[in-house]
Design an enzyme around this catalytic site. Structure first.
Site, short mmCIF file in Angstrom:
data_model
loop_
_atom_site.label_atom_id
_atom_site.label_comp_id
_atom_site.label_asym_id
_atom_site.label_seq_id
_atom_site.Cartn_x
_atom_site.Cartn_y
_atom_site.Cartn_z
N PRO A 2 0.62 -1.22 0.16
CG PRO A 2 -0.83 -1.16 1.61
CD PRO A 2 0.43 -2.19 1.53
CD GLU A 3 2.96 2.83 -4.49
OE1 GLU A 3 3.20 3.78 -5.37
OE2 GLU A 3 3.12 1.40 -4.49
CE LYS A 54 5.38 3.64 0.00
NZ LYS A 54 6.28 2.43 -0.03
NE ARG A 251 11.78 -1.62 -5.01
CZ ARG A 251 10.40 -1.12 -4.35
NH1 ARG A 251 9.50 -1.76 -3.90
NH2 ARG A 251 10.89 -1.59 -2.80
#
Ligand SMILES: [Zn+2]
Length: 261
Positions: A2-3, A54, A251
């Site tokens: 979650p950002e 966050k 990533r």
């Protein structure tokens, strides 16, 4: 993970339901994820919910006493008003509802503290995050711009989804060295970061590569509006080029090689 838009969506959804409620009981099923004594927050009223990057912070009051519950969702944490097999912490409220902290990967945490954490890094949608600040942090690193944006000590709240989106919006290739951007590019990137984060909040976050859900169980909608994130093989919205997925520093990045220089 979650950002900022996902944590903000969770914060604002929870705020409508739990501000003013009293914590009757906390049940911790995964001890390493709750730091502090559960007894120390029972009986406290939830007075406010804040967010920085966050990280979410609940303000709790009892008489003239104020304490804080700091919460990091990490990779897969979320809140739910429905029972879930991956529940790690259960919070029972005085209106009879139970809030479940659900976290399949068990990396999220809650911590009780007497004073809120002081964080120098500006939150990416706050007024403290300025073009000047972005210029300054980027000029200090030779790392690629994508990795530089993910550094929570530079700016708080941006993760892989919105970094990819902002770089496309600004027309900047994710592998460019951060300190090599022109002033115009930094201006474009600054505006793009604000744009994509506000869009993410408007769409209630991205329910795609992790188990992010709103507390009522519904999905976010930003995955249906991404420019490049998760769209490898599809056609770029701005030109006819196919979007590529590249792997870098462990990533994935998504890029239109024609639009992003
Ligand atoms: Zn393109």
């Amino acid at each position: 993970m979650p950002e900022l838009p996902e944590v903000e969506t969770i914060r604002s959804s929870l705020a409508k339901k739990i501000i003013g409620r009293v914590i009757v009981k906390i049940r911790v099923l995964s001890p390493k994820q709750f730091l502090g004594s559960t007894g120390s927050i029972q009986g406290f009223r939830i007075a406010g919910l804040d967010r920085h990057g966050k990280v979410m912070t609940w303000k709790l009051t009892l008489g003239d006493q104020t304490i804080y519950l700091v919460i990091h969702l990490k990779m897969s944490g979320r809140f739910s008003f429905h029972k879930d097999p991956h529940t790690r912490i259960q919070i029972e409220l005085d209106d009879g509802t139970t809030l479940y902290f659900v976290d399949p990967r068990r990396l999220g945490w809650m911590r009780v503290t007497d004073r809120p954490d002081v964080i120098d890094t500006p939150d990416a949608i706050s007024e403290k995050f300025t073009q000047k600040h972005l210029q300054r942090v980027l000029s200090k690193t030779k790392r690629d711009i994508k990795t530089a944006l993910l550094n929570q000590k530079a700016v708080a709240g941006i993760g892989n989804i919105y970094a990819n989106e902002a770089l496309f919006e600004a027309g900047i290739h994710p592998l460019r060295p951060a300190n090599n951007l022109t002033k115009d590019e930094v201006v474009r990137l600054f505006q793009a970061i604000k744009t994509v984060l506000h869009e993410g909040i408007h769409q209630k976050g991205t329910s795609k590569s992790f188990v992010y859900r709103l507390p009522d169980g519904s999905k976010g909608n930003y995955q249906n509006h991404t420019r490049v994130y998760g769209r490898e093989g599809e056609t770029c919205n701005r030109c006819s080029e196919k979007i590529r997925r590249i792997s870098h520093a462990g990533r994935s990045s998504w890029v239109c090689e024609r639009c992003q220089k």
